[in-house]
Motif scaffolding. Structure first.
Motif, PDB file in Angstrom:
ATOM      1  N   PRO A 118       0.828  -1.207   0.000  1.00 39.01           N
ATOM      2  CA  PRO A 118       0.000   0.000   0.000  1.00 39.01           C
ATOM      3  C   PRO A 118       0.867   1.263   0.000  1.00 39.01           C
ATOM      4  N   ILE A 119       0.265   2.345  -0.426  1.00 36.65           N
ATOM      5  CA  ILE A 119       0.943   3.643  -0.431  1.00 36.65           C
ATOM      6  C   ILE A 119       0.920   4.187   0.996  1.00 36.65           C
ATOM      7  N   PRO A 120       2.059   4.624   1.525  1.00 35.27           N
ATOM      8  CA  PRO A 120       2.066   5.180   2.886  1.00 35.27           C
ATOM      9  C   PRO A 120       1.139   6.401   2.981  1.00 35.27           C
ATOM     10  N   GLU A 121       0.306   6.408   4.014  1.00 37.47           N
ATOM     11  CA  GLU A 121      -0.681   7.477   4.171  1.00 37.47           C
ATOM     12  C   GLU A 121      -0.317   8.482   5.254  1.00 37.47           C
ATOM     13  N   ALA A 122       0.833   8.343   5.887  1.00 41.47           N
ATOM     14  CA  ALA A 122       1.198   9.225   7.009  1.00 41.47           C
ATOM     15  C   ALA A 122       1.180  10.699   6.616  1.00 41.47           C
ATOM     16  N   SER A 123       1.646  11.024   5.425  1.00 37.71           N
ATOM     17  CA  SER A 123       1.745  12.431   5.028  1.00 37.71           C
ATOM     18  C   SER A 123       0.411  13.030   4.592  1.00 37.71           C
TER      19      SER A 123
ATOM     20  N   ILE B 136     -12.877  -6.608  -9.875  1.00 36.31           N
ATOM     21  CA  ILE B 136     -12.265  -5.315  -9.543  1.00 36.31           C
ATOM     22  C   ILE B 136     -12.269  -4.337 -10.721  1.00 36.31           C
ATOM     23  N   CYS B 137     -12.802  -4.739 -11.862  1.00 30.72           N
ATOM     24  CA  CYS B 137     -12.730  -3.899 -13.068  1.00 30.72           C
ATOM     25  C   CYS B 137     -13.346  -2.515 -12.890  1.00 30.72           C
ATOM     26  N   ALA B 138     -14.491  -2.429 -12.245  1.00 30.11           N
ATOM     27  CA  ALA B 138     -15.146  -1.120 -12.065  1.00 30.11           C
ATOM     28  C   ALA B 138     -14.284  -0.192 -11.215  1.00 30.11           C
ATOM     29  N   PHE B 139     -13.638  -0.745 -10.196  1.00 31.37           N
ATOM     30  CA  PHE B 139     -12.793   0.063  -9.318  1.00 31.37           C
ATOM     31  C   PHE B 139     -11.529   0.516 -10.049  1.00 31.37           C
ATOM     32  N   VAL B 140     -10.955  -0.383 -10.836  1.00 28.77           N
ATOM     33  CA  VAL B 140      -9.767  -0.024 -11.621  1.00 28.77           C
ATOM     34  C   VAL B 140     -10.117   1.095 -12.603  1.00 28.77           C
ATOM     35  N   GLY B 141     -11.270   0.996 -13.236  1.00 30.17           N
ATOM     36  CA  GLY B 141     -11.713   2.054 -14.146  1.00 30.17           C
ATOM     37  C   GLY B 141     -11.845   3.391 -13.447  1.00 30.17           C
ATOM     38  N   LYS B 142     -12.394   3.380 -12.245  1.00 28.05           N
ATOM     39  CA  LYS B 142     -12.531   4.622 -11.464  1.00 28.05           C
ATOM     40  C   LYS B 142     -11.167   5.236 -11.189  1.00 28.05           C
ATOM     41  N   PHE B 143     -10.215   4.409 -10.775  1.00 32.39           N
ATOM     42  CA  PHE B 143      -8.883   4.937 -10.450  1.00 32.39           C
ATOM     43  C   PHE B 143      -8.096   5.320 -11.703  1.00 32.39           C
TER      44      PHE B 143
ATOM     45  N   ASP C  15      -8.343   9.265  -3.462  1.00 33.87           N
ATOM     46  CA  ASP C  15      -7.922   8.215  -4.396  1.00 33.87           C
ATOM     47  C   ASP C  15      -6.826   7.339  -3.786  1.00 33.87           C
ATOM     48  N   ILE C  16      -5.889   7.966  -3.067  1.00 30.61           N
ATOM     49  CA  ILE C  16      -4.827   7.202  -2.403  1.00 30.61           C
ATOM     50  C   ILE C  16      -5.443   6.256  -1.370  1.00 30.61           C
ATOM     51  N   LYS C  17      -6.349   6.791  -0.549  1.00 31.93           N
ATOM     52  CA  LYS C  17      -7.015   5.969   0.459  1.00 31.93           C
ATOM     53  C   LYS C  17      -7.838   4.862  -0.203  1.00 31.93           C
TER      54      LYS C  17
ATOM     55  N   THR D 260       3.614  15.012  -6.405  1.00 31.94           N
ATOM     56  CA  THR D 260       4.102  14.262  -7.564  1.00 31.94           C
ATOM     57  C   THR D 260       4.627  12.896  -7.139  1.00 31.94           C
ATOM     58  N   GLU D 261       5.278  12.847  -5.991  1.00 30.11           N
ATOM     59  CA  GLU D 261       5.797  11.568  -5.487  1.00 30.11           C
ATOM     60  C   GLU D 261       4.659  10.578  -5.223  1.00 30.11           C
ATOM     61  N   LEU D 262       3.614  11.057  -4.543  1.00 35.34           N
ATOM     62  CA  LEU D 262       2.473  10.184  -4.268  1.00 35.34           C
ATOM     63  C   LEU D 262       1.730   9.815  -5.548  1.00 35.34           C
ATOM     64  N   GLN D 263       1.698  10.724  -6.507  1.00 33.71           N
ATOM     65  CA  GLN D 263       1.072  10.410  -7.785  1.00 33.71           C
ATOM     66  C   GLN D 263       1.821   9.262  -8.469  1.00 33.71           C
TER      67      GLN D 263
END
Length: 176
Positions: free
Chosen positions: A48-53, A88-95, A106-108, A65-68
């Protein structure tokens, strides 16, 4: 196939199940000849992407830009799973629509999707068909629609099925 191509390509190898190819594990049952494919080992390698920041930031705020970059990397990995996971296709399309300018939400959200994918393993099993087979087409209700703003899916399933005795054949309509 491999023997007919021998000499044409230097890197052809023949593998018998179980083996991994293109990120999928292939396992064949020696009794039924059914082949099961999964990407569960690939899912375990994703992080997962770190969410602390971003914990205190509003959900609508654009990310750095780093998180992107991390978002796009994780999204690419999760998108690869759609080869085996229609769930998971619908979720992948959303992202995918958010990839140019992802937000804190989006990160969360993609982290939550990864957590769900890890918890719900998936596989596809291809069974050997020994009897008569038929090619069946199932079209979406809007498959022939001319209106490109139509909200229904534009899709069709093409299936190879085994014919079972006493099952009607021919063209069938659900809403006749």
């Amino acid at each position: 196939v491999c023997s007919s191509d021998e000499g044409k390509y230097d890197d052809i190898t023949e593998s018998k199940p179980p083996f991994e190819a293109i990120g999928m594990v292939h396992v064949q049952d020696p009794t039924t000849m059914a082949v099961t494919n999964d990407q569960n080992h690939y899912v375990k390698q994703m992080h997962p992407i770190p969410e602390a920041s971003i914990r205190t930031l509003p959900d609508a705020q654009a990310v750095t830009t780093e998180l992107q970059g991390l978002f796009m990397s994780l999204l690419g990995g999760i998108a690869w799973l759609t080869l085996m996971r229609g769930d998971i296709c619908a979720f992948v399309g959303k992202f995918l629509r958010a990839a140019r300018a992802p937000t804190v939400a989006d990160i969360k959200g993609i982290n939550k999707l990864l957590k769900w994918v890890r918890r719900k393993s998936s596989c596809i099993t291809y069974v050997a068909l020994f009897g008569k087979v038929a090619l069946v087409a199932i079209a979406d209700s809007a498959y022939r629609a001319d209106d490109f703003d139509c909200l229904a899916l534009r899709a069709a399933l093409i299936l190879l099925i085994e014919i079972i005795d006493n099952v009607p054949s021919g063209r069938m309509h659900v809403l006749d």
